[in-house]
Design an enzyme around this catalytic site. Structure first.
Site, PDB file in Angstrom:
ATOM      1  N   GLU A 251       0.853  -1.292   0.003  1.00  0.00           N
ATOM      2  CA  GLU A 251       0.128   0.020   0.067  1.00  0.00           C
ATOM      3  C   GLU A 251       0.975   1.278  -0.007  1.00  0.00           C
ATOM      4  O   GLU A 251       0.632   2.356  -0.593  1.00  0.00           O
ATOM      5  CB  GLU A 251      -1.006   0.090   1.353  1.00  0.00           C
ATOM      6  CG  GLU A 251      -2.048  -0.756   0.893  1.00  0.00           C
ATOM      7  CD  GLU A 251      -2.253  -1.700   2.292  1.00  0.00           C
ATOM      8  OE1 GLU A 251      -3.439  -1.863   2.762  1.00  0.00           O
ATOM      9  OE2 GLU A 251      -1.522  -2.329   2.780  1.00  0.00           O
TER      10      GLU A 251
ATOM     11  N   GLU B  29      -9.894  -4.298   5.004  1.00  0.00           N
ATOM     12  CA  GLU B  29      -9.317  -3.226   4.035  1.00  0.00           C
ATOM     13  C   GLU B  29      -8.295  -3.791   3.079  1.00  0.00           C
ATOM     14  O   GLU B  29      -8.209  -3.452   1.919  1.00  0.00           O
ATOM     15  CB  GLU B  29      -8.955  -2.212   4.728  1.00  0.00           C
ATOM     16  CG  GLU B  29      -9.358  -0.727   4.067  1.00  0.00           C
ATOM     17  CD  GLU B  29     -10.576  -0.365   3.833  1.00  0.00           C
ATOM     18  OE1 GLU B  29     -10.722   0.329   2.881  1.00  0.00           O
ATOM     19  OE2 GLU B  29     -11.722  -0.882   4.583  1.00  0.00           O
TER      20      GLU B  29
ATOM     21  N   ASP C 206      -2.083  -4.873   3.586  1.00  0.00           N
ATOM     22  CA  ASP C 206      -2.329  -5.195   4.994  1.00  0.00           C
ATOM     23  C   ASP C 206      -3.109  -6.389   5.112  1.00  0.00           C
ATOM     24  O   ASP C 206      -3.919  -6.809   4.200  1.00  0.00           O
ATOM     25  CB  ASP C 206      -2.964  -4.211   5.671  1.00  0.00           C
ATOM     26  CG  ASP C 206      -1.848  -2.874   5.774  1.00  0.00           C
ATOM     27  OD1 ASP C 206      -0.594  -3.225   5.662  1.00  0.00           O
ATOM     28  OD2 ASP C 206      -2.446  -1.843   6.264  1.00  0.00           O
TER      29      ASP C 206
ATOM     30  N   HIS D 200      -4.788 -12.709  13.868  1.00  0.00           N
ATOM     31  CA  HIS D 200      -3.875 -11.490  14.037  1.00  0.00           C
ATOM     32  C   HIS D 200      -3.168 -11.718  15.373  1.00  0.00           C
ATOM     33  O   HIS D 200      -3.132 -12.572  16.114  1.00  0.00           O
ATOM     34  CB  HIS D 200      -4.889 -10.153  14.363  1.00  0.00           C
ATOM     35  CG  HIS D 200      -5.398  -9.897  12.883  1.00  0.00           C
ATOM     36  ND1 HIS D 200      -6.220  -8.629  12.901  1.00  0.00           N
ATOM     37  CD2 HIS D 200      -5.411 -10.293  11.754  1.00  0.00           C
ATOM     38  CE1 HIS D 200      -6.746  -8.441  11.674  1.00  0.00           C
ATOM     39  NE2 HIS D 200      -6.213  -9.517  11.138  1.00  0.00           N
TER      40      HIS D 200
ATOM     41  N   ARG E 135      -3.664  -2.828  13.510  1.00  0.00           N
ATOM     42  CA  ARG E 135      -5.022  -2.858  13.550  1.00  0.00           C
ATOM     43  C   ARG E 135      -5.343  -4.429  13.929  1.00  0.00           C
ATOM     44  O   ARG E 135      -5.386  -5.295  13.208  1.00  0.00           O
ATOM     45  CB  ARG E 135      -5.594  -2.523  12.233  1.00  0.00           C
ATOM     46  CG  ARG E 135      -5.666  -1.116  11.920  1.00  0.00           C
ATOM     47  CD  ARG E 135      -6.165  -0.695  10.711  1.00  0.00           C
ATOM     48  NE  ARG E 135      -5.997   0.512  10.294  1.00  0.00           N
ATOM     49  CZ  ARG E 135      -5.186   1.080   9.514  1.00  0.00           C
ATOM     50  NH1 ARG E 135      -4.294   0.199   9.108  1.00  0.00           N
ATOM     51  NH2 ARG E 135      -4.923   2.382   9.123  1.00  0.00           N
TER      52      ARG E 135
ATOM     53  N   ASP F  95      -5.823  -7.144   7.075  1.00  0.00           N
ATOM     54  CA  ASP F  95      -7.069  -7.067   7.668  1.00  0.00           C
ATOM     55  C   ASP F  95      -7.995  -6.850   6.325  1.00  0.00           C
ATOM     56  O   ASP F  95      -7.703  -6.963   5.011  1.00  0.00           O
ATOM     57  CB  ASP F  95      -7.525  -5.671   8.290  1.00  0.00           C
ATOM     58  CG  ASP F  95      -6.998  -4.256   7.658  1.00  0.00           C
ATOM     59  OD1 ASP F  95      -6.406  -4.565   6.421  1.00  0.00           O
ATOM     60  OD2 ASP F  95      -7.055  -3.389   8.244  1.00  0.00           O
TER      61      ASP F  95
ATOM     62  N   TYR G  57       1.659  -5.382  13.287  1.00  0.00           N
ATOM     63  CA  TYR G  57       0.386  -4.641  12.719  1.00  0.00           C
ATOM     64  C   TYR G  57      -0.331  -3.924  13.567  1.00  0.00           C
ATOM     65  O   TYR G  57      -0.794  -4.281  14.697  1.00  0.00           O
ATOM     66  CB  TYR G  57      -0.324  -5.803  11.737  1.00  0.00           C
ATOM     67  CG  TYR G  57      -1.294  -4.965  10.736  1.00  0.00           C
ATOM     68  CD1 TYR G  57      -1.186  -3.848   9.999  1.00  0.00           C
ATOM     69  CD2 TYR G  57      -2.782  -5.322  11.031  1.00  0.00           C
ATOM     70  CE1 TYR G  57      -1.947  -3.452   9.229  1.00  0.00           C
ATOM     71  CE2 TYR G  57      -3.626  -4.729  10.175  1.00  0.00           C
ATOM     72  CZ  TYR G  57      -3.262  -3.646   9.183  1.00  0.00           C
ATOM     73  OH  TYR G  57      -4.224  -3.388   8.592  1.00  0.00           O
TER      74      TYR G  57
END
Length: 785
Positions: free
Chosen positions: A14, A91, A87, A381, A337, A89, A335
């Protein structure tokens, strides 16, 4: 596709920072490029969701992303394999899917790689076992995006018609605003009630009357008294301690009973005091779990004063990589989140090794400390932690900004502490019996003393602990101070950034990764505002909340919002049908929408009674809602047009002469209140509309000189003209249609743009071409220098 070099692989991430960090861990056969976030999304104008056709979305390339997409396509043509390393997640999964859709790369040679930390081992492990896109994850994110688009784009126009232009609504944000509004009303409706306490201070020194010394130490000004820590130090030095009254004449002391309090005080003033019970036991306190997103946001807000948005921005920097001199770019944390407290075995071992080496074996527990995650946590996670405990805050400090250091220090200490031994305390409790002519009372006191610091060596705890001196049963005590204190119950506290995040988490509103954007959005929309780090609901926020609560009870219901979050999770976790979830929602929602369009009254047409009379005609004044919020207006309007601004409590704000003359007409300037606070306005308004801002120092700020016209057309809106404006950073070119058009150009381009416009080459046919011209001109200027 063009012929490919089989030795090349394209890796898409990203951000450029992330690309730079992982690039050094991959060989020369990999080319790492950044998408800079999403490259495709629902267009900003229009719904772009075909509700009648199974909620089919229409995606488009995002503004300014064509060059990025072309760069990715060009790189893909030269490569044999595509790795989507966005990433981990939802998103990130959605971004990866959109990239794969736009590049149209061979699916058999397209891989998904995810890593929780940007370290050499994590990167190499991820690329050694690449997977495929998780379409359940993608569909869960798509369903959320479509759901939020439907709510926002169908309720917002309703608010424009019924409240004010430019407003917007959000499925989750509106519920967050409701929480702040409800708290505001609880505070407003709160009726404080008195209660009485009879605290005491005792000493074991029977020969010293230190009552006056204690009073002098405290001072007369309650607001500027010594800190609790300083008070405890004084008490310890005088073998003294505090105690609270628990019983009077064998009955429980009830603070709300005024008569009992006064009776008890009379008994205790002349009583003798003895120790009736003295106990000491050892307890242990366990370290807190490592951070997840919500706890990191709360702790950073409470300890560092960081807004959630700021915390997440800094955490993103630390995750993507920081230049550490000869070590190059290093990802310092995992990470950011995450809703899971899971710690990998490698991280356990690294922490325990570091702790033993740095602090000694007694600080390493016999077994690793494990922590339970929330019910809905994604166990794939990992908790937010340093990628390497050996990279201590002090070691990396020279390479970090001040705020990056503060956040890293917080994350590092929390993780290292969570794997350290328990702290050990001696807890002392003491009962003190009072006797006065056959009447009795019972005081109780407690103190805690640290025996072994354990994890508190790294994660410091409050030092405001009072020390209880060594005592014996039946030992006589001397009162230093016994006071009858009248207190008043307090309303519930307003939300802070930390407590609002905690409330959202407890209610199941949104998800940890969305808290920062929720809190930022509700402020940007002027539904809530922060004053002294506490959230206050605005008049606009209250009006919008009331309208939505009346006509959209499901959307504004916290239980329904929580259930919807679970349904969205089920699309990913249990492979639920995302179209079915949207269908179940849309039917009742459409009924509410149609009903609201027909029956909702305009906010400006509604009034509320007040206790005021109109000073001009004697009629009742009523509260109305206008562009700047709530105000008082004559109930006979439009016959009588008297109006007056009000404060947050609905009281009339008096307009006072400022003593300053209007620079345009010479009449008095009056202190007024507007949506942006206090300002000065001419008393001859509306004939004279001169206003002056009031600066932070309380003095009026002279009006700025008008922008200087240049005659150069704006390349963005094509309707405006670039004018020379002034700011703290100096002069610049900006569109005169601001704030509708926010074009900004460096003043250095002025002469070149005049030449181009005279030659008929400005403005160009599109925005991208304009930016190319500006860049070329800037590059040419640098070469000349």
């Amino acid at each position: 596709m063009a012929e490919k070099n089989s030795t090349k692989a394209l890796v898409v991430v990203e951000s450029p920072a992330k690309a730079k960090t992982i690039n050094k861990y991959l060989g020369s056969n990999f080319e790492v490029k950044a998408s800079v976030g999403h490259i495709r999304d629902l267009p900003s104008k229009g719904l772009n969701v075909d509700i009648e056709n199974n909620f089919e979305p229409t995606y488009d390339i995002m503004p300014g992303k064509k060059r990025t997409l072309n760069s990715l396509k060009s790189a893909a043509k030269k490569c044999d394999t595509l790795y989507l390393a966005t990433d981990l997640d939802r998103e990130g999964e959605a971004i990866a899917w959109h990239i794969s859709e736009m590049l149209k790369f061979d699916p058999e040679k397209t891989y998904r790689v995810v890593f929780n930390a940007i370290t050499k081992k994590s990167i190499q492990d991820a690329f050694s076992e690449p997977g495929k896109l998780n379409m359940n994850k993608v569909m869960a994110q798509q369903a959320r995006r479509i759901l939020d688009r439907i709510v926002g784009y169908q309720i917002s126009p309703l608010l424009w018609k019924k409240v004010s232009k430019g407003l917007s609504a959000g499925r989750v944000q509106s519920v967050a605003v409701k929480m702040v509004v409800e708290r505001e009303r609880e505070i407003r409706a709160f009726n404080p009630k008195p209660y009485w306490l009879i605290p005491a201070v005792f000493t074991t020194d029977l020969n010293l009357d230190c009552s006056e010394i204690w009073k002098q130490f405290l001072g007369d000004d309650e607001k500027n008294r010594p800190t609790v820590s300083d008070q405890n130090k004084w008490l310890s030095e005088h073998d003294a301690f505090r105690a609270e009254l628990k019983e009077i004449n064998g009955q429980k002391f009830v603070p709300e009973d005024k008569d009992l309090a006064f009776t008890a005080y009379e008994i205790l003033k002349g009583a003798d005091f003895k120790v009736s019970d003295y106990k000491t036991k050892q307890t242990q306190s366990r370290p807190a779990p490592p951070f997840i997103t919500s706890s990191l946001q709360q702790t950073a807000a409470n300890k560092l004063g960081f807004a959630t948005k700021r915390t997440m921005r800094l955490a993103q920097n630390l995750y993507e990589g920081i230049e550490l001199g000869a070590m190059g770019s290093v990802g310092l944390i995992t990470y950011m989140r995450s809703d899971s407290t899971y710690i990998s075995p490698e991280a356990f071992n690294a922490a325990r090794t570091f702790i033993g080496k740095e602090f000694g074996d007694e600080y390493v527990p016999e077994k690793p400390n494990f922590f339970t995650s929330a019910k809905n946590a994604q166990q794939a996670h990992e908790a937010i932690r340093p990628t390497d405990p050996a990279l201590s805050p002090e070691f990396v400090k020279p390479h970090l900004t001040a705020e990056q250091y503060k956040l890293y220090d917080l994350i590092w200490r929390r993780f290292v502490a969570c794997q350290m031994s328990n702290a050990k305390w001696n807890i002392t409790t003491i009962d003190i019996k009072a006797q006065n002519s056959g009447k009795t009372g019972l005081y109780r006191s407690a103190g805690r003393q640290l025996v072994f610091d354990g994890f508190t060596k790294v994660w410091h705890t409050s030092s405001n602990e009072q020390r209880i001196p060594e005592l014996e049963t039946d030992q006589q005590l001397r009162p230093v101070d016994i006071s009858l204190d009248e207190k008043w119950t307090k309303p519930p506290a307003r939300y802070t950034e930390g407590s609002l995040v905690k409330a959202l988490e407890n209610q199941g509103i949104g998800r940890p990764s969305t808290y920062a954007s929720i809190i930022s959005t509700i402020q940007d929309r002027n539904y809530v505002e922060q004053r002294e780090r506490k959230f206050h609901a605005t008049d606009l926020g209250e009006v919008v909340t009331d309208k939505l609560s009346e006509f959209f009870p499901q959307i504004m219901d916290m239980d329904f919002t929580r259930l919807m979050e679970q349904k969205l999770d089920n699309i990913e976790d249990q492979h639920s049908n995302w179209v079915g979830v949207l269908n179940d929602f849309y039917g009742p929602f459409k009924e509410n929408l149609d009903n609201a369009l027909e029956q909702m009254k305009h906010a400006k047409a509604e009034t509320q009674p007040s206790d005021y009379k109109c000073p001009e005609c004697g009629a009742e004044l009523v509260y109305r809602f206008g562009r700047n919020g709530r105000f008082l207006s004559c109930s006979t309007y439009p016959e009588c047009k008297f109006a007056a601004p009000v404060d947050k409590d609905g009281k009339i704000l008096e307009e006072k002469p400022s003593g300053i003359k209007c620079p345009n007409c010479g009449k008095n300037m009056i202190e007024k209140n507007g949506r942006y606070g206090k300002f000065l306005g001419c008393e001859d308004y509306p004939q004279c509309k001169t206003i002056m801002r009031i600066g932070k120092d309380g003095n009026p700020v002279p009006p700025k000189a008008p922008p200087e016209p240049t005659g150069i057309k704006c390349y963005k809106c094509a309707k405006g003209e670039l004018v020379i404006r002034d700011s703290k950073r100096g002069k610049f070119l900006g569109c005169n249609k601001f704030p509708r058009c926010r074009t900004i150009v460096k003043l250095d381009h002025l002469e070149k743009l005049k030449e181009l416009q005279a030659a008929g080459k400005w403005p160009p046919e599109n925005e991208e071409k304009a930016k190319e011209i500006l860049k070329a001109n800037a590059d040419a200027a640098k070469k000349e220098e």
